[in-house]
Design an enzyme around this catalytic site. Structure first.
Site, PDB file in Angstrom:
ATOM      1  N   ASP A  67       0.825  -1.203   0.000  1.00 60.34           N
ATOM      2  CA  ASP A  67       0.000   0.000   0.000  1.00 60.34           C
ATOM      3  C   ASP A  67       0.864   1.259   0.000  1.00 60.34           C
ATOM      4  O   ASP A  67       0.606   2.215  -0.745  1.00 60.34           O
ATOM      5  CB  ASP A  67      -0.918  -0.024   1.221  1.00 60.34           C
ATOM      6  CG  ASP A  67      -1.781   1.218   1.322  1.00 60.34           C
ATOM      7  OD1 ASP A  67      -2.555   1.482   0.386  1.00 60.34           O
ATOM      8  OD2 ASP A  67      -1.676   1.936   2.331  1.00 60.34           O
ATOM      9  N   GLU A 135      -2.173  -5.285  -3.687  1.00 58.50           N
ATOM     10  CA  GLU A 135      -1.209  -4.510  -2.901  1.00 58.50           C
ATOM     11  C   GLU A 135      -0.101  -5.408  -2.350  1.00 58.50           C
ATOM     12  O   GLU A 135       1.078  -5.017  -2.326  1.00 58.50           O
ATOM     13  CB  GLU A 135      -1.929  -3.805  -1.753  1.00 58.50           C
ATOM     14  CG  GLU A 135      -2.824  -2.659  -2.204  1.00 58.50           C
ATOM     15  CD  GLU A 135      -3.545  -1.990  -1.052  1.00 58.50           C
ATOM     16  OE1 GLU A 135      -3.935  -0.823  -1.201  1.00 58.50           O
ATOM     17  OE2 GLU A 135      -3.716  -2.654   0.008  1.00 58.50           O
TER      18      GLU A 135
END
Length: 346
Positions: A67, A135
């Site tokens: 992320d 992610e």
């Protein structure tokens, strides 16, 4: 026969490993160096595996790392692509590229969802599974090959093949922002009320929000974050405002009731005339009453008496007395005036 069965069982793990390498190559554009990172990235927490130390083994840590890396990479790309654009535009564009809906669509289109190892009963309703795995894969790429490899992956595999960054940048998808803007233009009160929050069967947090416009209940939205649930509630409310005229009517009727007192004119307007109570009136009665106790009453009485004795005669002044030139004096008059002046000086 038995030997062939044993050989097949031995070859099966290698065959699956080869299939994983091949699938990852199609997704990433390169072969992994350390396959264990990518295996971890594709392992959902529902599998509930633990390592030798008893710690959970899943993709949550890689998701956290990915992320952060994804924000940096996409921010870099957006900054360079939109030269001269302001910070607000760049932030909004980056948010659209890394939001859950976008990542979930990418995971589906790229075939990442088919590689996720999970318990199998939560993929259908948990909207985080595909986006989280995406992610986590970015985190695995970073650990395996570094930041530059993450940049190439986003540029070549995502932006070049799957996403038109210009269309994303100029597409409005923030339904909450749209609803707030509408309410401000129409000067109506808007609220987002938390209806409930809890957890699903896998322990993931869930939220439910409902909109209220001028106290009139709007629509509800459910999601795995406050932002997601509010966006859904705003989207459904906007759709309802479009298709239900009676809903709009009820909203503005409630607004009219709320602002009724503000819109009514004020009946008793304050007087702006100044009252000069401190000034003594010039009426005879008032003057006489005030002057009775005054030390100057005798003087005032005398002045009043003298004034009463003056008789104004309007025929004392006649226009014939005004002449354009003075009268000519005779020699005798001049001598007499001179003598009078001389005697007066004595």
């Amino acid at each position: 026969m038995l030997n062939n069965y044993i050989i097949d069982r031995i070859r099966l793990p290698f065959r699956k490993e080869k299939e994983l390498f091949s699938s990852l190559y199609n997704i990433l554009g390169f072969y992994p160096r350390k396959i264990e990172h990518y295996k971890m990235a594709l392992m959902h927490k529902s599998v509930a595996r633990r390592n030798a130390k008893g710690r959970p083994v899943n993709n949550e840590r890689l998701e956290f790392l990915g992320d952060a890396i994804l924000d940096a990479v996409v921010g870099d790309i957006v900054y360079r692509h939109f030269d001269g654009k302001r910070e607000g535009f760049l932030t909004n564009t980056r948010s659209k590229l890394v939001q859950r809906d976008t990542l979930n669509r990418l995971a589906q289109e790229m075939g990442i969802n088919q590689l996720i190892l999970s318990s199998g009963h939560n993929n259908s309703h948990n909207s985080y599974v595909g986006g989280n795995a995406f992610e986590a894969l970015v985190g695995a790429i970073y650990l395996d090959r570094g930041y530059d490899a993450c940049m190439k992956f986003m540029q070549k595999q995502i932006l070049h093949k799957l996403i038109n960054i210009d269309k994303v940048a100029y597409k409005e998808v923030n339904f909450k922002s749209k609803l707030i803007e509408w309410s401000q233009k129409n000067k109506v009160r808007l609220e987002f009320r938390l209806v409930s929050q809890g957890k699903d069967n896998t322990g993931s947090p869930t939220f439910c929000y409902k909109t209220a416009i001028e106290g009139i209940e709007g629509c509800t939205g459910k999601g795995y974050s406050k932002k997601e649930s509010q966006q859904m509630a705003a989207k459904e409310t906007l759709n309802r405002l479009k298709r239900e005229p009676q809903f709009i009517d009820s909203v503005f009727a409630a607004k009219a009731n709320r602002t009724k007192m503000e819109e009514e004119p004020v009946q008793n307007v304050p007087d702006t005339e100044e009252k000069n109570d401190f000034i003594i009136t010039s009426e005879k009665s008032s003057t006489t009453e005030v002057m009775q106790d005054s030390p100057m009453k005798n003087q005032a009485a005398e002045m009043t008496e003298k004034a009463s004795q003056v008789t104004v005669t309007h025929d004392e002044f006649d226009l014939s007395d005004i002449t354009a030139t003075p009268k000519e004096l005779s020699r005798e008059d001049i001598i007499a005036a001179a003598e009078a002046a001389a005697f007066s000086e004595e």
